[in-house]
Design a protein around this motif. Sequence first.
Motif, PDB file in Angstrom:
ATOM      1  N   MET A 103      18.713 -31.470  47.961  1.00  0.00           N
ATOM      2  CA  MET A 103      19.872 -32.100  48.592  1.00  0.00           C
ATOM      3  C   MET A 103      20.118 -33.493  48.019  1.00  0.00           C
ATOM      4  SD  MET A 103      22.332 -31.837  50.733  1.00  0.00           S
ATOM      5  CE  MET A 103      21.849 -30.432  51.762  1.00  0.00           C
ATOM      6  N   ARG A 104      19.053 -34.243  47.780  1.00  0.00           N
ATOM      7  CA  ARG A 104      19.190 -35.584  47.216  1.00  0.00           C
ATOM      8  C   ARG A 104      19.835 -35.519  45.828  1.00  0.00           C
ATOM      9  NH1 ARG A 104      14.256 -36.803  47.619  1.00  0.00           N
ATOM     10  NH2 ARG A 104      14.435 -37.710  49.699  1.00  0.00           N
ATOM     11  N   LEU A 105      19.425 -34.569  45.031  1.00  0.00           N
ATOM     12  CA  LEU A 105      20.001 -34.413  43.697  1.00  0.00           C
ATOM     13  C   LEU A 105      21.459 -33.985  43.779  1.00  0.00           C
ATOM     14  CD1 LEU A 105      19.368 -34.522  40.669  1.00  0.00           C
ATOM     15  CD2 LEU A 105      18.644 -32.139  40.816  1.00  0.00           C
ATOM     16  N   ALA A 106      21.765 -33.110  44.697  1.00  0.00           N
ATOM     17  CA  ALA A 106      23.150 -32.677  44.876  1.00  0.00           C
ATOM     18  C   ALA A 106      24.036 -33.846  45.286  1.00  0.00           C
ATOM     19  CB  ALA A 106      23.216 -31.561  45.913  1.00  0.00           C
ATOM     20  N   ASN A 107      23.568 -34.663  46.203  1.00  0.00           N
ATOM     21  CA  ASN A 107      24.352 -35.816  46.652  1.00  0.00           C
ATOM     22  C   ASN A 107      24.573 -36.822  45.519  1.00  0.00           C
ATOM     23  OD1 ASN A 107      24.512 -34.791  49.248  1.00  0.00           O
ATOM     24  ND2 ASN A 107      22.722 -35.929  49.990  1.00  0.00           N
ATOM     25  N   ALA A 108      23.571 -36.996  44.665  1.00  0.00           N
ATOM     26  CA  ALA A 108      23.685 -37.963  43.570  1.00  0.00           C
ATOM     27  C   ALA A 108      24.627 -37.490  42.473  1.00  0.00           C
ATOM     28  CB  ALA A 108      22.302 -38.242  42.984  1.00  0.00           C
ATOM     29  N   THR A 109      24.801 -36.176  42.339  1.00  0.00           N
ATOM     30  CA  THR A 109      25.611 -35.630  41.244  1.00  0.00           C
ATOM     31  C   THR A 109      26.943 -35.064  41.693  1.00  0.00           C
ATOM     32  OG1 THR A 109      24.496 -33.485  41.465  1.00  0.00           O
ATOM     33  CG2 THR A 109      23.557 -35.077  39.892  1.00  0.00           C
ATOM     34  N   GLY A 122      15.252 -19.149  48.846  1.00  0.00           N
ATOM     35  CA  GLY A 122      15.330 -20.585  48.648  1.00  0.00           C
ATOM     36  C   GLY A 122      16.725 -21.074  48.326  1.00  0.00           C
ATOM     37  N   THR A 123      16.786 -22.348  47.901  1.00  0.00           N
ATOM     38  CA  THR A 123      18.053 -23.019  47.612  1.00  0.00           C
ATOM     39  C   THR A 123      18.085 -23.504  46.176  1.00  0.00           C
ATOM     40  OG1 THR A 123      17.176 -25.148  48.374  1.00  0.00           O
ATOM     41  CG2 THR A 123      18.307 -23.778  50.006  1.00  0.00           C
ATOM     42  N   VAL A 124      19.305 -23.789  45.698  1.00  0.00           N
ATOM     43  CA  VAL A 124      19.478 -24.201  44.315  1.00  0.00           C
ATOM     44  C   VAL A 124      20.640 -25.174  44.210  1.00  0.00           C
ATOM     45  CG1 VAL A 124      21.000 -22.237  43.823  1.00  0.00           C
ATOM     46  CG2 VAL A 124      19.826 -23.391  41.932  1.00  0.00           C
ATOM     47  N   VAL A 125      20.545 -26.119  43.282  1.00  0.00           N
ATOM     48  CA  VAL A 125      21.678 -26.922  42.860  1.00  0.00           C
ATOM     49  C   VAL A 125      21.837 -26.695  41.359  1.00  0.00           C
ATOM     50  CG1 VAL A 125      20.234 -28.998  42.583  1.00  0.00           C
ATOM     51  CG2 VAL A 125      22.716 -29.221  42.768  1.00  0.00           C
ATOM     52  N   ASP A 126      23.049 -26.355  40.950  1.00  0.00           N
ATOM     53  CA  ASP A 126      23.339 -26.067  39.546  1.00  0.00           C
ATOM     54  C   ASP A 126      24.023 -27.262  38.893  1.00  0.00           C
ATOM     55  OD1 ASP A 126      22.319 -23.479  39.178  1.00  0.00           O
ATOM     56  OD2 ASP A 126      24.044 -22.606  40.195  1.00  0.00           O
ATOM     57  N   ARG A 128      24.767 -29.417  34.814  1.00  0.00           N
ATOM     58  CA  ARG A 128      24.885 -29.316  33.353  1.00  0.00           C
ATOM     59  C   ARG A 128      24.368 -30.612  32.744  1.00  0.00           C
ATOM     60  NH1 ARG A 128      26.221 -24.175  31.237  1.00  0.00           N
ATOM     61  NH2 ARG A 128      27.352 -23.099  32.900  1.00  0.00           N
ATOM     62  N   ASP A 129      23.502 -30.476  31.737  1.00  0.00           N
ATOM     63  CA  ASP A 129      23.047 -31.673  31.045  1.00  0.00           C
ATOM     64  C   ASP A 129      24.114 -32.115  30.034  1.00  0.00           C
ATOM     65  OD1 ASP A 129      22.797 -30.299  28.613  1.00  0.00           O
ATOM     66  OD2 ASP A 129      20.610 -30.218  28.667  1.00  0.00           O
ATOM     67  N   PRO A 130      23.983 -33.263  29.381  1.00  0.00           N
ATOM     68  CA  PRO A 130      25.029 -33.743  28.463  1.00  0.00           C
ATOM     69  C   PRO A 130      25.305 -32.811  27.292  1.00  0.00           C
ATOM     70  CG  PRO A 130      23.598 -35.556  29.088  1.00  0.00           C
ATOM     71  CD  PRO A 130      22.964 -34.316  29.617  1.00  0.00           C
ATOM     72  N   SER A 131      24.393 -31.876  27.006  1.00  0.00           N
ATOM     73  CA  SER A 131      24.627 -30.902  25.941  1.00  0.00           C
ATOM     74  C   SER A 131      25.420 -29.702  26.438  1.00  0.00           C
ATOM     75  CB  SER A 131      23.288 -30.402  25.381  1.00  0.00           C
ATOM     76  OG  SER A 131      22.495 -31.468  24.952  1.00  0.00           O
ATOM     77  N   GLY A 132      25.620 -29.623  27.737  1.00  0.00           N
ATOM     78  CA  GLY A 132      26.302 -28.476  28.317  1.00  0.00           C
ATOM     79  C   GLY A 132      25.364 -27.389  28.794  1.00  0.00           C
ATOM     80  N   ALA A 133      24.056 -27.583  28.642  1.00  0.00           N
ATOM     81  CA  ALA A 133      23.087 -26.578  29.074  1.00  0.00           C
ATOM     82  C   ALA A 133      23.025 -26.529  30.592  1.00  0.00           C
ATOM     83  CB  ALA A 133      21.710 -26.888  28.505  1.00  0.00           C
ATOM     84  N   ARG A 134      22.927 -25.310  31.121  1.00  0.00           N
ATOM     85  CA  ARG A 134      22.814 -25.145  32.569  1.00  0.00           C
ATOM     86  C   ARG A 134      21.407 -25.497  33.014  1.00  0.00           C
ATOM     87  NH1 ARG A 134      23.059 -19.438  35.931  1.00  0.00           N
ATOM     88  NH2 ARG A 134      23.824 -20.270  37.913  1.00  0.00           N
ATOM     89  N   VAL A 135      21.309 -26.336  34.048  1.00  0.00           N
ATOM     90  CA  VAL A 135      20.028 -26.756  34.604  1.00  0.00           C
ATOM     91  C   VAL A 135      20.058 -26.464  36.092  1.00  0.00           C
ATOM     92  CG1 VAL A 135      18.426 -28.665  34.964  1.00  0.00           C
ATOM     93  CG2 VAL A 135      19.814 -28.575  32.872  1.00  0.00           C
ATOM     94  N   ARG A 136      19.150 -25.644  36.550  1.00  0.00           N
ATOM     95  CA  ARG A 136      19.050 -25.312  37.965  1.00  0.00           C
ATOM     96  C   ARG A 136      17.812 -26.009  38.538  1.00  0.00           C
ATOM     97  NH1 ARG A 136      20.353 -19.134  39.177  1.00  0.00           N
ATOM     98  NH2 ARG A 136      21.916 -20.140  40.524  1.00  0.00           N
ATOM     99  N   VAL A 137      17.938 -26.541  39.727  1.00  0.00           N
ATOM    100  CA  VAL A 137      16.791 -27.105  40.440  1.00  0.00           C
ATOM    101  C   VAL A 137      16.674 -26.357  41.755  1.00  0.00           C
ATOM    102  CG1 VAL A 137      15.744 -29.178  41.423  1.00  0.00           C
ATOM    103  CG2 VAL A 137      17.090 -29.339  39.316  1.00  0.00           C
ATOM    104  N   VAL A 138      15.498 -25.766  41.992  1.00  0.00           N
ATOM    105  CA  VAL A 138      15.325 -24.848  43.114  1.00  0.00           C
ATOM    106  C   VAL A 138      14.192 -25.317  44.012  1.00  0.00           C
ATOM    107  CG1 VAL A 138      16.125 -22.949  41.652  1.00  0.00           C
ATOM    108  CG2 VAL A 138      13.663 -23.337  41.908  1.00  0.00           C
ATOM    109  N   SER A 139      14.187 -24.795  45.225  1.00  0.00           N
ATOM    110  CA  SER A 139      13.075 -25.062  46.152  1.00  0.00           C
ATOM    111  C   SER A 139      12.942 -23.888  47.114  1.00  0.00           C
ATOM    112  CB  SER A 139      13.304 -26.355  46.945  1.00  0.00           C
ATOM    113  OG  SER A 139      14.363 -26.188  47.882  1.00  0.00           O
TER     114      SER A 139
END
Length: 376
Positions: A103-109, A122-126, A128-139
């Motif tokens: 949630m903290r990461l989602a709020n910051a982005t 679980g949950t996920v926030v999707d 994109r890094d500056p290269s356009g690569a998809r980055v998922r953070v899960v818990s």
Amino acid sequence: MTEHGTHSGLHTEQGALPDEHSGRGKNPVIKVEDLAWLEFEKPNLVRAETFARAFGFAVAARTASELQLRGSYAGSPCVIIRRGPRSRFAGAAFRAADAKDVMRLANATGARVERLPESLGGTVVDLRDPSGARVRVVSDTHPLPELPAQQPHTFNFGSEVNRTNATQRPPRIPVTVQRLGHVVLQTTRYRQALDWYLDHLGLIVSDFLYYEGQRDRGPVMSFIRCDRGSVAADHHTLAMTLGPRNRYVHSAYQVSDLDSLAAGGEYLRDRGYHRSWGIGRHIQGSQIFDYWRDPDGFLVEHFTDGDLFDNTLEPGWAPMTASGLAQWGPPVTKDFMGIGFGRESIDELRSIVTSLREPNEFDLRRLRGLLKVASS
């Protein structure tokens, strides 16, 4: 100081110069704990599963459109492959400490927190890094139970005798993958991408590499680990390198020991799969390695005996050379370096022309440095 000494001997005396990158974010949004899994798309899941089993994965779940592969350790799947029109790397998922960090990461982005499918939980926030690569953070994903382990062998070391009246006969069977270790990505926006991972996910750099004669321009590769405080983490969970296009380079999977790695490699070779490079021992990270190409051309690595660092160790700095990739083993191959005659090499050559015409970090001087590495 020898060229191939320990991390301390090789790197501490070659630490950062004044005003060079510290290898850490000043105030990261969160600190992820590990890689969770990697995601791919492939048109032929039957072929993918056949190789995966030979490589040493177990199947955690399978449907007509998705294949989940796992190691013997408890936790998440290592790899998720979904059916798609073409073979491609679809992104990496990192594991957060808890749902509050997601949630903290989602709020910051400005991103949204969503539920993962029930097969994962679980949950996920999707992102994109500056290269356009998809980055998922899960818990809070559903933990897979531990599977039977492949036991390491018992060794006699000189006068230290641990095995008597017993022979050493490692069977030529698939090695058992224990877990996902790391992923390596190439990017045309290396510095931007590096800072993004340090600032958002709290990763820290173990080692920087730079082109010889170009240290003044900064590093072109970094081996990056999770910051778990006093708890040691893999030398690198993510590695990134500057190049003419954004792409997956390889991913690595831990096995129990050298014998299982070597015998598992013989099993793969007997079935006609292509060894890209190995067996040898790396310098950065110290892993014993063995690289293979899967039927879709993706580079995958078996490794064992890698370095583990806590958060007290500062980054090392070294020049990037082909000969500096290993302490021992066969010479690095053209296939591993991406300069052979395969489809990947052709795509890389085409991308050089395109990249030099576009505004990014891969310019003509960087190209000269890369070509010097390939011939070093």
